[in-house]
Enzyme design. Structure first.
Site, PDB file in Angstrom:
ATOM      1  N   ASP A  11      27.326 -46.118  88.648  1.00  0.00           N
ATOM      2  CA  ASP A  11      26.821 -44.960  87.927  1.00  0.00           C
ATOM      3  C   ASP A  11      25.298 -45.171  87.910  1.00  0.00           C
ATOM      4  O   ASP A  11      24.823 -46.291  88.168  1.00  0.00           O
ATOM      5  CB  ASP A  11      27.403 -44.941  86.514  1.00  0.00           C
ATOM      6  CG  ASP A  11      26.727 -43.918  85.624  1.00  0.00           C
ATOM      7  OD1 ASP A  11      26.573 -42.768  86.069  1.00  0.00           O
ATOM      8  OD2 ASP A  11      26.341 -44.269  84.492  1.00  0.00           O
ATOM      9  N   ASP A  13      22.612 -43.301  85.445  1.00  0.00           N
ATOM     10  CA  ASP A  13      21.966 -43.242  84.126  1.00  0.00           C
ATOM     11  C   ASP A  13      22.573 -44.264  83.166  1.00  0.00           C
ATOM     12  O   ASP A  13      23.755 -44.184  82.834  1.00  0.00           O
ATOM     13  CB  ASP A  13      22.117 -41.828  83.538  1.00  0.00           C
ATOM     14  CG  ASP A  13      21.492 -40.759  84.428  1.00  0.00           C
ATOM     15  OD1 ASP A  13      20.375 -40.980  84.911  1.00  0.00           O
ATOM     16  OD2 ASP A  13      22.121 -39.709  84.644  1.00  0.00           O
ATOM     17  N   GLY A  48      27.638 -39.493  80.638  1.00  0.00           N
ATOM     18  CA  GLY A  48      28.490 -39.297  81.815  1.00  0.00           C
ATOM     19  C   GLY A  48      28.997 -37.869  81.968  1.00  0.00           C
ATOM     20  O   GLY A  48      29.674 -37.542  82.935  1.00  0.00           O
ATOM     21  N   ILE A  49      28.686 -37.013  81.011  1.00  0.00           N
ATOM     22  CA  ILE A  49      29.184 -35.632  81.006  1.00  0.00           C
ATOM     23  C   ILE A  49      28.153 -34.697  81.650  1.00  0.00           C
ATOM     24  O   ILE A  49      26.954 -34.831  81.402  1.00  0.00           O
ATOM     25  CB  ILE A  49      29.461 -35.196  79.536  1.00  0.00           C
ATOM     26  CG1 ILE A  49      30.428 -36.170  78.844  1.00  0.00           C
ATOM     27  CG2 ILE A  49      29.960 -33.770  79.443  1.00  0.00           C
ATOM     28  CD1 ILE A  49      31.812 -36.241  79.424  1.00  0.00           C
ATOM     29  N   ARG A  51      25.794 -31.443  82.757  1.00  0.00           N
ATOM     30  CA  ARG A  51      24.809 -30.723  81.935  1.00  0.00           C
ATOM     31  C   ARG A  51      25.460 -29.622  81.089  1.00  0.00           C
ATOM     32  O   ARG A  51      25.279 -29.578  79.875  1.00  0.00           O
ATOM     33  CB  ARG A  51      23.739 -30.124  82.866  1.00  0.00           C
ATOM     34  CG  ARG A  51      22.478 -29.724  82.146  1.00  0.00           C
ATOM     35  CD  ARG A  51      21.469 -29.140  83.129  1.00  0.00           C
ATOM     36  NE  ARG A  51      21.148 -30.069  84.203  1.00  0.00           N
ATOM     37  CZ  ARG A  51      20.509 -29.735  85.321  1.00  0.00           C
ATOM     38  NH1 ARG A  51      20.134 -28.491  85.525  1.00  0.00           N
ATOM     39  NH2 ARG A  51      20.256 -30.632  86.253  1.00  0.00           N
ATOM     40  N   SER A 120      24.712 -36.514  87.740  1.00  0.00           N
ATOM     41  CA  SER A 120      23.395 -35.920  87.522  1.00  0.00           C
ATOM     42  C   SER A 120      22.848 -35.248  88.780  1.00  0.00           C
ATOM     43  O   SER A 120      22.796 -35.852  89.852  1.00  0.00           O
ATOM     44  CB  SER A 120      22.401 -36.981  87.066  1.00  0.00           C
ATOM     45  OG  SER A 120      21.099 -36.418  87.048  1.00  0.00           O
ATOM     46  N   ASN A 122      19.915 -34.685  89.149  1.00  0.00           N
ATOM     47  CA  ASN A 122      18.612 -35.328  89.356  1.00  0.00           C
ATOM     48  C   ASN A 122      18.748 -36.707  90.002  1.00  0.00           C
ATOM     49  O   ASN A 122      17.753 -37.422  90.148  1.00  0.00           O
ATOM     50  CB  ASN A 122      17.881 -35.472  88.022  1.00  0.00           C
ATOM     51  CG  ASN A 122      17.503 -34.125  87.418  1.00  0.00           C
ATOM     52  OD1 ASN A 122      16.666 -33.413  87.970  1.00  0.00           O
ATOM     53  ND2 ASN A 122      18.133 -33.748  86.322  1.00  0.00           N
ATOM     54  N   ASP A 174      28.409 -47.039  82.172  1.00  0.00           N
ATOM     55  CA  ASP A 174      28.022 -47.268  80.767  1.00  0.00           C
ATOM     56  C   ASP A 174      28.684 -46.263  79.828  1.00  0.00           C
ATOM     57  O   ASP A 174      28.503 -46.354  78.618  1.00  0.00           O
ATOM     58  CB  ASP A 174      26.496 -47.167  80.593  1.00  0.00           C
ATOM     59  CG  ASP A 174      26.006 -45.748  80.780  1.00  0.00           C
ATOM     60  OD1 ASP A 174      26.473 -45.067  81.712  1.00  0.00           O
ATOM     61  OD2 ASP A 174      25.162 -45.298  79.981  1.00  0.00           O
TER      62      ASP A 174
HETATM   63  C1  BG6 Z   1      24.955 -38.170  83.682  1.00  0.00           C
HETATM   64  C2  BG6 Z   1      24.382 -38.500  82.335  1.00  0.00           C
HETATM   65  O1  BG6 Z   1      24.696 -39.211  84.559  1.00  0.00           O
HETATM   66  O2  BG6 Z   1      24.367 -36.979  84.191  1.00  0.00           O
HETATM   67  C3  BG6 Z   1      24.521 -37.316  81.386  1.00  0.00           C
HETATM   68  O3  BG6 Z   1      25.078 -39.620  81.799  1.00  0.00           O
HETATM   69  C4  BG6 Z   1      23.910 -36.071  82.022  1.00  0.00           C
HETATM   70  O4  BG6 Z   1      23.869 -37.626  80.175  1.00  0.00           O
HETATM   71  C5  BG6 Z   1      24.568 -35.823  83.377  1.00  0.00           C
HETATM   72  O5  BG6 Z   1      24.119 -34.938  81.185  1.00  0.00           O
HETATM   73  C6  BG6 Z   1      24.024 -34.596  84.093  1.00  0.00           C
HETATM   74  O6  BG6 Z   1      22.693 -34.804  84.415  1.00  0.00           O
HETATM   75  P1  BG6 Z   1      21.702 -33.675  84.969  1.00  0.00           P
HETATM   76  O7  BG6 Z   1      20.495 -34.467  85.396  1.00  0.00           O
HETATM   77  O8  BG6 Z   1      22.395 -33.013  86.106  1.00  0.00           O
HETATM   78  O9  BG6 Z   1      21.440 -32.749  83.851  1.00  0.00           O
HETATM   79 MG    MG Z   2      25.754 -43.409  82.738  1.00  0.00          MG
END
Ligand code: BG6
Ligand code: MG
Length: 223
Positions: A11, A13, A48-49, A51, A120, A122, A174
């Site tokens: 993972d 983040d 882990g959830i 956006r 994510s 990002n 995590d």
């Molecule tokens: C996960 C994070 O990796 O990515 C979450 O643990 C976050 O907190 C999710 O909401 C989505 O991320 P993003 O960057 O697409 O908004």
């Molecule tokens: Mg994480």
């Protein structure tokens, strides 16, 4: 070569770098804006959830799930993301969590494949800023995942892209939702965080500094 183990799927983040804290700060600011303040304890449920799912959870917490149109919800999610993007602007390889650089070097020296399973959108940007993209054999594109964690889809996709069986993989997470995703995929799960939150993981370390690859391999082989 470690018998049967072929890949480690990370993972991002909160495991590779501390962007989990930035997600928390950005959601907290947005929550306050819509009069839904929340605690770090509640934030564990957001880890882990995706956006939009995170936004829905926050609105539900405040009993405001029916107060916004889809367009307004999209705008709120975009606002949180713009804040998050500002917070990650200055990320460099110095932002790897303690022990991660050495762990990656050890895994590569062992001939293991490396995958990234982050929901994510990002993730590619963060991995580039950490200068890790070329070190990984595959990065799952969160935009192509239909079901977020805790569904196993993203870890199964990472194994498929690496060309290995789930039983030949170890996943590192995590988030409780992430551990569920790894276990649902039929993989060995390493948790980073509290034993209580990550009780379904096969082995848990309080933080990345404490991770012992030898210990993980022993536990994996005894499974
Ligand atoms: C996960 C994070 O990796 O990515 C979450 O643990 C976050 O907190 C999710 O909401 C989505 O991320 P993003 O960057 O697409 O908004
Ligand atoms: Mg994480």
């Amino acid at each position: 070569m470690i018998q049967s183990l072929k890949a480690i799927i990370f993972d991002l983040d909160g495991v590779i770098t501390d962007t989990a804290e930035y997600h928390y700060l950005a959601w907290k600011a947005l929550g306050e804006e819509v009069d839904i303040p929340f605690t770090r304890e509640f934030n564990e449920e957001l880890k882990g959830i995706s956006r939009m799912d995170s936004l829905e959870k926050i609105l539900l917490l405040g009993g405001r799930q029916n107060d916004f149109t889809i367009e307004e919800k999209t705008a709120l999610a975009e606002k949180k993301n713009a804040h998050y993007c500002r917070l990650i602007e200055g990320i460099t390889p110095a932002d790897l969590l303690p022990g991660i650089k050495d762990l990656i070097a050890t895994l590569k020296a062992e001939g293991l494949k490396l995958g990234l399973a982050s929901v994510s959108k990002n993730a590619f940007t963060v991995m580039d800023r950490l200068e890790l993209t070329s070190q990984f054999d595959t990065i799952v594109d969160a935009a192509k995942i239909l079901k977020g964690k805790p569904d196993p889809e993203i870890f199964l996709k990472a194994a498929e892209q690496l060309g290995v069986e789930p039983s030949e993989c170890i996943g590192i997470e995590d988030a409780a939702a992430g551990v569920d995703s790894i276990k649902g995929a039929g993989m060995f799960a390493v948790g980073i965080g509290s034993e209580e939150t990550l009780s379904k993981a096969d082995i848990v370390y309080e933080n990345t500094e404490k991770v012992s690859f030898e210990e993980i391999v022993k536990a994996y082989q005894n499974k």
